[in-house]
Design an enzyme around this catalytic site. Structure first.
Site, PDB file in Angstrom:
ATOM      1  N   CYS A   1      -3.151  -1.635  -9.223  1.00 54.68           N
ATOM      2  CA  CYS A   1      -3.643  -0.581  -8.776  1.00 54.68           C
ATOM      3  C   CYS A   1      -4.619   0.261  -9.736  1.00 54.68           C
ATOM      4  O   CYS A   1      -4.355   0.099 -11.036  1.00 54.68           O
ATOM      5  CB  CYS A   1      -2.585   0.564  -8.411  1.00 54.68           C
ATOM      6  SG  CYS A   1      -1.921   0.660  -7.004  1.00 54.68           S
TER       7      CYS A   1
ATOM      8  N   ASP B   1     -10.887  -7.427   0.711  1.00 53.69           N
ATOM      9  CA  ASP B   1     -12.042  -7.204   1.774  1.00 53.69           C
ATOM     10  C   ASP B   1     -11.525  -8.425   2.678  1.00 53.69           C
ATOM     11  O   ASP B   1     -12.708  -8.695   3.436  1.00 53.69           O
ATOM     12  CB  ASP B   1     -13.316  -7.453   1.071  1.00 53.69           C
ATOM     13  CG  ASP B   1     -13.686  -6.281   0.149  1.00 53.69           C
ATOM     14  OD1 ASP B   1     -12.971  -5.367   0.085  1.00 53.69           O
ATOM     15  OD2 ASP B   1     -14.602  -6.490  -0.384  1.00 53.69           O
TER      16      ASP B   1
ATOM     17  N   ASN C   1      -6.670 -11.846  -2.569  1.00 56.83           N
ATOM     18  CA  ASN C   1      -6.745 -10.456  -1.857  1.00 56.83           C
ATOM     19  C   ASN C   1      -8.004  -9.801  -2.105  1.00 56.83           C
ATOM     20  O   ASN C   1      -8.698  -9.938  -3.114  1.00 56.83           O
ATOM     21  CB  ASN C   1      -5.631  -9.669  -2.430  1.00 56.83           C
ATOM     22  CG  ASN C   1      -5.644  -8.217  -1.922  1.00 56.83           C
ATOM     23  OD1 ASN C   1      -5.799  -7.331  -2.829  1.00 56.83           O
ATOM     24  ND2 ASN C   1      -5.291  -7.938  -0.683  1.00 56.83           N
TER      25      ASN C   1
ATOM     26  N   MET D   1       0.960  -1.352  -0.134  1.00 58.86           N
ATOM     27  CA  MET D   1      -0.173  -0.135  -0.116  1.00 58.86           C
ATOM     28  C   MET D   1       0.780   1.330   0.223  1.00 58.86           C
ATOM     29  O   MET D   1       1.690   1.399   1.088  1.00 58.86           O
ATOM     30  CB  MET D   1      -0.847  -0.041   1.367  1.00 58.86           C
ATOM     31  CG  MET D   1      -1.926  -1.154   1.070  1.00 58.86           C
ATOM     32  SD  MET D   1      -3.106  -0.983   2.675  1.00 58.86           S
ATOM     33  CE  MET D   1      -1.995  -1.612   3.964  1.00 58.86           C
TER      34      MET D   1
HETATM   35  C1  LIG Z   1      -3.403   3.344   0.577  1.00 62.16           C
HETATM   36  C2  LIG Z   1      -3.542   2.056  -0.500  1.00 62.16           C
HETATM   37  C3  LIG Z   1      -2.297   1.942  -1.134  1.00 62.16           C
HETATM   38  C4  LIG Z   1      -2.311   1.125  -2.124  1.00 62.16           C
HETATM   39  N1  LIG Z   1      -1.239   1.006  -2.966  1.00 62.16           N
HETATM   40  C5  LIG Z   1      -0.899  -0.080  -3.758  1.00 62.16           C
HETATM   41  C6  LIG Z   1       0.620  -0.316  -4.249  1.00 62.16           C
HETATM   42  O1  LIG Z   1       1.068   0.573  -4.320  1.00 62.16           O
HETATM   43  N2  LIG Z   1       0.385  -1.382  -5.154  1.00 62.16           N
HETATM   44  C7  LIG Z   1      -0.554  -2.362  -5.094  1.00 62.16           C
HETATM   45  O2  LIG Z   1      -0.329  -3.329  -5.921  1.00 62.16           O
HETATM   46  N3  LIG Z   1      -1.494  -2.246  -4.575  1.00 62.16           N
HETATM   47  C8  LIG Z   1      -1.886  -1.119  -3.726  1.00 62.16           C
HETATM   48  N4  LIG Z   1      -3.095  -1.099  -3.177  1.00 62.16           N
HETATM   49  C9  LIG Z   1      -4.004  -2.112  -3.244  1.00 62.16           C
HETATM   50  C10 LIG Z   1      -3.981  -3.148  -2.084  1.00 62.16           C
HETATM   51  O3  LIG Z   1      -2.560  -3.794  -2.089  1.00 62.16           O
HETATM   52  C11 LIG Z   1      -5.142  -4.263  -2.081  1.00 62.16           C
HETATM   53  O4  LIG Z   1      -5.108  -4.866  -3.203  1.00 62.16           O
HETATM   54  C12 LIG Z   1      -6.466  -3.476  -1.885  1.00 62.16           C
HETATM   55  O5  LIG Z   1      -6.382  -2.679  -0.783  1.00 62.16           O
HETATM   56  C13 LIG Z   1      -7.557  -4.726  -1.574  1.00 62.16           C
HETATM   57  O6  LIG Z   1      -7.140  -5.446  -0.443  1.00 62.16           O
HETATM   58  P1  LIG Z   1      -7.740  -4.808   1.079  1.00 62.16           P
HETATM   59  O7  LIG Z   1      -9.389  -5.126   0.798  1.00 62.16           O
HETATM   60  O8  LIG Z   1      -7.253  -6.103   2.057  1.00 62.16           O
HETATM   61  O9  LIG Z   1      -7.261  -3.645   1.496  1.00 62.16           O
HETATM   62  C14 LIG Z   1      -3.287   0.097  -2.219  1.00 62.16           C
HETATM   63  C15 LIG Z   1      -4.505   0.066  -1.449  1.00 62.16           C
HETATM   64  C16 LIG Z   1      -4.339   1.112  -0.433  1.00 62.16           C
HETATM   65  C17 LIG Z   1      -5.949   1.057   0.558  1.00 62.16           C
END
Ligand SMILES: Cc1cc2nc3c(=O)[nH]c(=O)nc-3n(C[C@H](O)[C@H](O)[C@H](O)COP(=O)(O)O)c2cc1C
Length: 352
Positions: free
Chosen positions: A102, A207, A205, A19
């Protein structure tokens, strides 16, 4: 159960999601200490002119971090991505992860991140170039993507097969399309289909916010691991809670307030050491906010804390708040099952 990427054996199947702006080295190390088996660094741009910026050099800082060191790269040009892979390998990366996950904004008039899923030949060209560049260094390449470009174009299964043939050694799938951004709910059928289509490890991955959800997602997708992002913000001990639940079927008690106070103060000290006082105090505010968001008087504390501009003052305020909390309660409250994740996503993925 352990998992292998190339020659690297991961400690367990609970991963911290990359993230940008969140999973810096102090946060990754904290999650690893608290039960995550693997953490991917924040994304590093493939744009050479930005490699010497403070932001990129902080992102490339892995001092003291337990291996394997995994660095995520993002970009739209195959040759530049290959160069970025080598640049990071020379600076300690042991695994290179390609970002096709992303919902990034346009970079140099081209779409990066998950938008690449729309241009399958370019996506494949990039993957092949990065694999070829990393291979002489014996560094495995992994990739993170979404389920597809849009609801009508869920091409994760096709791409997963192509990427595997090109030499990618692990695939992470966020159960949303690019079009969805972070809206709606993650779906796991496409992740299950990807898992069924390839032989390399697949990571599910999206939620996952509780031990039960982690168990269920592993079961319905057949995935080799789960990756957790937003639910770990302000709650890095979620990894040990899930690990305990997967091992025993029982819940670990929430952490003691005194332990969280210690963890957060240590986290802040490491954070300031990486960012310095000016940026450190400001960027620490979001982390502190996440820790206290569900706590008594958390909102009021957050508002007060946002006016503090020096490290010593911020540490004192956090210490006082948690001391006061420890007088009222022994343990942190258990999170409610459907607690909504934070809404920082839109600005999250700026590639530079
Ligand atoms: C603040 C933030 C920054 C993120 N930056 C990246 C990133 O740099 N590279 C990436 O592949 N995904 C990024 N993501 C996506 C997360 O890796 C992940 O796929 C997404 O949040 C869903 O997972 P979760 O529901 O567990 O949060 C980002 C998500 C958030 C919330």
């Amino acid at each position: 159960m352990t998992l292998q990427i190339g020659t690297h054996t991961l400690e367990n199947r609970l991963f911290v999601a990359p993230m940008a702006g969140v999973t810096d080295r102090p946060f990754r190390m904290l999650c690893r200490e608290l039960g995550a088996g693997y953490a991917v660094s924040e994304m590093v741009t493939s744009r050479k002119e930005l490699w010497n910026t403070l932001k990129t050099s902080r992102r490339a800082n892995h001092d003291g971090e337990p291996g394997p060191i995994a660095v995520q790269i993002a970009g739209t040009d195959a040759a530049m991505m290959a160069e970025a892979a080598v640049y990071n390998i020379e600076r300690g990366a042991q695994i290179i992860d390609i970002n096709m996950g992303c919902p990034a904004k346009k970079v140099c008039n081209k779409w990066a991140g998950s938008a690449l899923m729309r241009d399958e030949p370019l996506a494949l060209e990039i993957v092949q170039a990065v694999v070829d560049a990393a291979q002489p260094h014996r560094v495995p390449v992994t990739l993170k993507m979404r389920t597809g470009w849009s609801e009508d174009h869920r091409n994760a299964v096709k791409l997963a097969r192509d990427f595997e043939s090109a030499g990618v050694q692990m695939l992470t799938v966020h159960g949303r399309t690019r079009e969805q951004g972070y809206k709606g709910h993650a779906e796991y059928d496409t992740i299950a289909a990807v898992k069924a289509a390839v032989r390399v490890p697949v990571v599910a991955n999206g939620d996952i916010r509780s031990p039960e959800k982690a168990r269920d997602v592993l079961a319905v997708t057949g995935a080799d691991a789960v990756m957790i992002g937003r639910a770990a913000q302000g709650r890095p001990w979620i990894f040990r809670e899930i690990a305990h639940f997967l091992d025993t079927g029982t819940h670990l008690a929430p952490p003691l307030v005194a332990e969280v106070r210690r963890l957060l103060l240590d986290h802040l000290v490491e954070h300031y050491a990486l960012y310095g006082e000016f940026s450190g105090v400001r960027t620490a505010r979001k982390h502190i906010g996440w820790y206290v968001r569900a706590l008594p008087d958390g909102e009021a504390f957050r508002a007060r804390m946002n006016a503090i501009e020096d490290c010593a003052g911020q540490l004192r305020a956090v210490d006082d708040y948690f001391q006061g909390l420890a007088d009222r309660m022994d343990r942190m409250p258990a999170p409610t099952a459907d607690e909504e994740p934070s809404g920082e996503e839109e600005t999250a993925c700026a590639v530079d």
